[in-house]
Enzyme design. Structure first.
Site, PDB file in Angstrom:
ATOM      1  N   ASP A  82       0.754  -0.794   9.411  1.00 24.66           N
ATOM      2  CA  ASP A  82       1.078   0.396  10.207  1.00 24.66           C
ATOM      3  C   ASP A  82       2.584   0.649  10.209  1.00 24.66           C
ATOM      4  O   ASP A  82       3.050   1.762   9.906  1.00 24.66           O
ATOM      5  CB  ASP A  82       0.560   0.150  11.633  1.00 24.66           C
ATOM      6  CG  ASP A  82       0.480   1.411  12.487  1.00 24.66           C
ATOM      7  OD1 ASP A  82       0.682   2.511  11.955  1.00 24.66           O
ATOM      8  OD2 ASP A  82       0.209   1.273  13.688  1.00 24.66           O
ATOM      9  N   ILE A 135       0.815  -1.214   0.000  1.00 32.06           N
ATOM     10  CA  ILE A 135       0.000   0.000   0.000  1.00 32.06           C
ATOM     11  C   ILE A 135       0.853   1.271   0.000  1.00 32.06           C
ATOM     12  O   ILE A 135       0.438   2.304  -0.513  1.00 32.06           O
ATOM     13  CB  ILE A 135      -0.993  -0.015   1.185  1.00 32.06           C
ATOM     14  CG1 ILE A 135      -2.153   0.949   0.919  1.00 32.06           C
ATOM     15  CG2 ILE A 135      -0.310   0.289   2.517  1.00 32.06           C
ATOM     16  CD1 ILE A 135      -3.340   0.773   1.831  1.00 32.06           C
TER      17      ILE A 135
HETATM   18  P1  ADP Z   1      -4.678  -5.328  11.743  1.00 31.68           P
HETATM   19  O1  ADP Z   1      -3.989  -5.150  13.067  1.00 31.68           O
HETATM   20  O2  ADP Z   1      -5.803  -4.329  11.522  1.00 31.68           O
HETATM   21  O3  ADP Z   1      -5.085  -6.743  11.489  1.00 31.68           O
HETATM   22  P2  ADP Z   1      -2.325  -5.651  10.000  1.00 31.68           P
HETATM   23  O4  ADP Z   1      -1.416  -4.595   9.509  1.00 31.68           O
HETATM   24  O5  ADP Z   1      -1.767  -6.674  10.918  1.00 31.68           O
HETATM   25  O6  ADP Z   1      -3.589  -4.878  10.652  1.00 31.68           O
HETATM   26  O7  ADP Z   1      -2.971  -6.417   8.770  1.00 31.68           O
HETATM   27  C1  ADP Z   1      -3.958  -5.878   7.931  1.00 31.68           C
HETATM   28  C2  ADP Z   1      -3.753  -6.400   6.530  1.00 31.68           C
HETATM   29  O8  ADP Z   1      -2.720  -5.644   5.894  1.00 31.68           O
HETATM   30  C3  ADP Z   1      -3.317  -7.871   6.460  1.00 31.68           C
HETATM   31  O9  ADP Z   1      -4.096  -8.499   5.448  1.00 31.68           O
HETATM   32  C4  ADP Z   1      -1.853  -7.775   6.061  1.00 31.68           C
HETATM   33  O10 ADP Z   1      -1.449  -8.902   5.277  1.00 31.68           O
HETATM   34  C5  ADP Z   1      -1.840  -6.524   5.222  1.00 31.68           C
HETATM   35  N1  ADP Z   1      -0.561  -5.819   5.033  1.00 31.68           N
HETATM   36  C6  ADP Z   1       0.565  -5.868   5.774  1.00 31.68           C
HETATM   37  N2  ADP Z   1       1.506  -5.052   5.246  1.00 31.68           N
HETATM   38  C7  ADP Z   1       0.953  -4.461   4.146  1.00 31.68           C
HETATM   39  C8  ADP Z   1       1.389  -3.524   3.155  1.00 31.68           C
HETATM   40  N3  ADP Z   1       2.635  -3.003   3.183  1.00 31.68           N
HETATM   41  N4  ADP Z   1       0.527  -3.158   2.168  1.00 31.68           N
HETATM   42  C9  ADP Z   1      -0.721  -3.663   2.133  1.00 31.68           C
HETATM   43  N5  ADP Z   1      -1.201  -4.539   3.023  1.00 31.68           N
HETATM   44  C10 ADP Z   1      -0.384  -4.945   4.018  1.00 31.68           C
END
Ligand code: ADP
Length: 172
Positions: free
Chosen positions: A38, A15
């Site tokens: 994050d 993202i």
């Molecule tokens: P939450 O704590 O809300 O579950 P996470 O960051 O752990 O948030 O995960 C939310 C989603 O984002 C997961 O499907 C994860 O695979 C995805 N994710 C992690 N890193 C990235 C990134 N750099 N770009 C897009 N999606 C990501």
């Protein structure tokens, strides 16, 4: 007000690399950084985002950002203009928290509208560390954005892995 329906697009990738007006962050309530998406956003965007989050914590969000709420900051060095931080619910097998996940997408779009944003990239909020099942997370995300009244032209779901991409594609 007559608004065109929002175009929903799917991308498999990171993202932080998206050329959009707004990148939505699946933050935690502290706003002070975490893992997953994050961590990636703070790493790529640099310290200006954390500085802005600290200002929010010192002001209106002294107790943190509530689950289901959304708030905007600078995007720092990212190509986007803003990051909208939203806090998804932790998955519970015993309690239905879907309304809070719906609220994340609705509130993010409401804040994006306030900013005048046209293109918004979303992660699959709550489906990582917060363990929301990906099929249900995809259903809620697509349904909520599809039914939202918004001036945003494109909502782009950016899915990090093939499984998440497939779940969103099936729902769309
Ligand atoms: P939450 O704590 O809300 O579950 P996470 O960051 O752990 O948030 O995960 C939310 C989603 O984002 C997961 O499907 C994860 O695979 C995805 N994710 C992690 N890193 C990235 C990134 N750099 N770009 C897009 N999606 C990501």
């Amino acid at each position: 007000m007559q608004v065109d329906p929002v175009a929903i697009t799917l991308v498999r990738g990171d993202i932080t690399r998206q050329a959009v007006d707004v990148i939505v962050n699946a933050a935690n309530s502290s706003l002070l950084g975490g893992g997953g998406v994050d961590g990636a956003i703070h790493r790529a965007g640099g310290p200006a985002i954390l500085d802005a989050c600290r200002v929010l914590r010192a002001g209106h969000y002294g107790r943190g950002l509530p689950t289901g709420a959304a708030v905007a900051t600078t995007a720092g060095r990212l190509t986007a203009d803003w990051v909208i931080h939203t806090v998804g619910p932790v998955w519970s097998p015993t309690e239905d928290r879907s309304d809070l996940l719906v609220s994340c997408y609705r509130e993010s779009l409401r804040v994006a509208d306030e900013l005048g944003a046209r293109t918004v990239a979303f992660p699959a909020t709550s489906t990582g560390v917060y363990r929301w099942p990906i099929d249900d997370g995809a259903r809620i995300a697509i349904e909520t954005v599809r039914n939202a009244k918004t001036a945003v032209a494109e909502a782009r779901f950016v899915l990090f892995d093939e499984r998440a991409y497939a779940a969103f594609a099936a729902e769309l």
